[in-house]
Design an enzyme around this catalytic site. Sequence first.
Site, PDB file in Angstrom:
ATOM      1  N   LEU A  83       3.224   4.338  -3.837  1.00 25.90           N
ATOM      2  CA  LEU A  83       4.372   3.836  -4.589  1.00 25.90           C
ATOM      3  C   LEU A  83       4.877   2.477  -4.099  1.00 25.90           C
ATOM      4  O   LEU A  83       5.934   2.026  -4.535  1.00 25.90           O
ATOM      5  CB  LEU A  83       5.496   4.873  -4.579  1.00 25.90           C
ATOM      6  CG  LEU A  83       5.108   6.225  -5.172  1.00 25.90           C
ATOM      7  CD1 LEU A  83       6.270   7.207  -5.084  1.00 25.90           C
ATOM      8  CD2 LEU A  83       4.622   6.098  -6.609  1.00 25.90           C
ATOM      9  N   CYS A  84       4.120   1.828  -3.224  1.00 31.30           N
ATOM     10  CA  CYS A  84       4.498   0.489  -2.759  1.00 31.30           C
ATOM     11  C   CYS A  84       4.141  -0.563  -3.802  1.00 31.30           C
ATOM     12  O   CYS A  84       3.131  -0.454  -4.494  1.00 31.30           O
ATOM     13  CB  CYS A  84       3.790   0.156  -1.452  1.00 31.30           C
ATOM     14  SG  CYS A  84       4.537   0.930  -0.022  1.00 31.30           S
ATOM     15  N   HIS A  85       4.973  -1.586  -3.868  1.00 31.61           N
ATOM     16  CA  HIS A  85       4.725  -2.702  -4.771  1.00 31.61           C
ATOM     17  C   HIS A  85       3.717  -3.674  -4.159  1.00 31.61           C
ATOM     18  O   HIS A  85       3.628  -3.798  -2.947  1.00 31.61           O
ATOM     19  CB  HIS A  85       6.033  -3.457  -5.047  1.00 31.61           C
ATOM     20  CG  HIS A  85       7.022  -2.651  -5.830  1.00 31.61           C
ATOM     21  ND1 HIS A  85       7.832  -1.719  -5.226  1.00 31.61           N
ATOM     22  CD2 HIS A  85       7.315  -2.638  -7.145  1.00 31.61           C
ATOM     23  CE1 HIS A  85       8.592  -1.149  -6.155  1.00 31.61           C
ATOM     24  NE2 HIS A  85       8.300  -1.689  -7.326  1.00 31.61           N
ATOM     25  N   MET A 120       7.234  -1.181   4.888  1.00 35.19           N
ATOM     26  CA  MET A 120       5.967  -0.450   4.891  1.00 35.19           C
ATOM     27  C   MET A 120       4.808  -1.354   5.295  1.00 35.19           C
ATOM     28  O   MET A 120       3.897  -0.926   6.013  1.00 35.19           O
ATOM     29  CB  MET A 120       5.693   0.183   3.519  1.00 35.19           C
ATOM     30  CG  MET A 120       6.675   1.283   3.151  1.00 35.19           C
ATOM     31  SD  MET A 120       6.851   2.565   4.414  1.00 35.19           S
ATOM     32  CE  MET A 120       5.190   3.180   4.537  1.00 35.19           C
ATOM     33  N   GLU A 121       4.841  -2.607   4.880  1.00 31.37           N
ATOM     34  CA  GLU A 121       3.786  -3.544   5.257  1.00 31.37           C
ATOM     35  C   GLU A 121       3.754  -3.740   6.773  1.00 31.37           C
ATOM     36  O   GLU A 121       2.675  -3.771   7.382  1.00 31.37           O
ATOM     37  CB  GLU A 121       3.986  -4.883   4.536  1.00 31.37           C
ATOM     38  CG  GLU A 121       3.653  -4.852   3.065  1.00 31.37           C
ATOM     39  CD  GLU A 121       4.674  -4.147   2.161  1.00 31.37           C
ATOM     40  OE1 GLU A 121       4.395  -3.980   0.967  1.00 31.37           O
ATOM     41  OE2 GLU A 121       5.766  -3.760   2.648  1.00 31.37           O
ATOM     42  N   ASP A 135     -10.405   2.150  17.997  1.00 37.97           N
ATOM     43  CA  ASP A 135     -11.800   2.095  17.536  1.00 37.97           C
ATOM     44  C   ASP A 135     -12.657   1.227  18.449  1.00 37.97           C
ATOM     45  O   ASP A 135     -13.784   1.588  18.781  1.00 37.97           O
ATOM     46  CB  ASP A 135     -11.865   1.557  16.108  1.00 37.97           C
ATOM     47  CG  ASP A 135     -13.289   1.441  15.613  1.00 37.97           C
ATOM     48  OD1 ASP A 135     -14.001   2.473  15.603  1.00 37.97           O
ATOM     49  OD2 ASP A 135     -13.704   0.318  15.250  1.00 37.97           O
TER      50      ASP A 135
END
Length: 170
Positions: A83-85, A120-121, A135
């Site tokens: 739901l992120c733009h 969120m980014e 990793d």
Amino acid sequence: MSSEKPTAANGLSHVDETGAARMVDVGEKPISRRTATATVTCRMLPETAERIQQNSLKKGDVLSVARLAAIQAAKRTDELIPLCHSLPLDGVTVDFQWLDQKRLKISVTVSVTGRTGVEMEAMVGASIAGLTVYDMCKAVDRSMSLEEVVLESKSGGTRGDYRRDASTEQ
């Protein structure tokens, strides 16, 4: 437990009147400068930290690759979080700080001039940077862990500024 469906009317912005998930329409929100900073802490064996600092791991320069991974992840957050733009980011910075001989703190700051924030980014960027460190080091240290992915601060937008207060941690 209430049988009431969650809606924007009762405080949940990402569901419609029927309770279905939706992307919030930000078209009417004012454009403003927005920034967010998130961090993650990588815990590892002292020998692993030393090898990162000496750039002596077979996979290469861990911190340079983690920096690039964070930037790429921040730019692609809309592809990972449903739901992120999609946002045309103005900038992404990634900083590394050794807290001690076993803990590396990664800080990601994202900025945009737009109608919605970049929390969120920043969090996705920090998370992916940490996963990249894991990793690249897992061949020598499978006990590594990622701890405390947190939003440290945000600025801009209608809800104003936020700064994490360590005294209110859960």
